[in-house]
Write a protein that holds these residues in place. Structure first.
Motif, PDB file in Angstrom:
ATOM      1  N   GLY A  19       0.808  -1.218   0.000  1.00  0.00           N
ATOM      2  CA  GLY A  19       0.000   0.000   0.000  1.00  0.00           C
ATOM      3  C   GLY A  19       0.836   1.259   0.000  1.00  0.00           C
ATOM      4  N   LEU A  22       2.594   1.546  -3.421  1.00  0.00           N
ATOM      5  CA  LEU A  22       1.660   1.946  -4.470  1.00  0.00           C
ATOM      6  C   LEU A  22       1.265   3.416  -4.328  1.00  0.00           C
ATOM      7  CD1 LEU A  22      -0.056   0.908  -6.868  1.00  0.00           C
ATOM      8  CD2 LEU A  22      -1.856   0.390  -5.222  1.00  0.00           C
ATOM      9  N   GLY A  23       1.027   3.855  -3.103  1.00  0.00           N
ATOM     10  CA  GLY A  23       0.599   5.236  -2.888  1.00  0.00           C
ATOM     11  C   GLY A  23       1.709   6.259  -3.036  1.00  0.00           C
ATOM     12  N   GLY A  36      -3.815   2.629  -2.758  1.00  0.00           N
ATOM     13  CA  GLY A  36      -2.785   2.431  -1.749  1.00  0.00           C
ATOM     14  C   GLY A  36      -3.272   2.791  -0.360  1.00  0.00           C
TER      15      GLY A  36
END
Length: 61
Positions: A19, A22-23, A36
């Protein structure tokens, strides 16, 4: 039950790492950032659910 707790701990770590990756990715779109954030939020919920049953058992003792 120990196997389930180990699986929960692994899910927390993988969810947090993926997460955040991804963020925080430089090429992340708005949807990636939101996804994310959702993955991190779900990982936090799993972590809290892992801690809450222990607290309830201690109160009953």
């Amino acid at each position: 039950m120990k196997t389930f707790r180990k699986l929960q701990k692994v899910a927390i770590v993988v969810g947090m790492v993926y997460g955040l990756w991804l963020g925080c990715n430089e090429a992340a779109t708005d949807k990636d950032s939101i996804s994310g954030l959702m993955i991190v939020a779900l990982s936090v919920i799993v972590a809290l659910s892992l801690l809450m049953p222990d607290a309830k058992q201690e109160e009953s003792l």
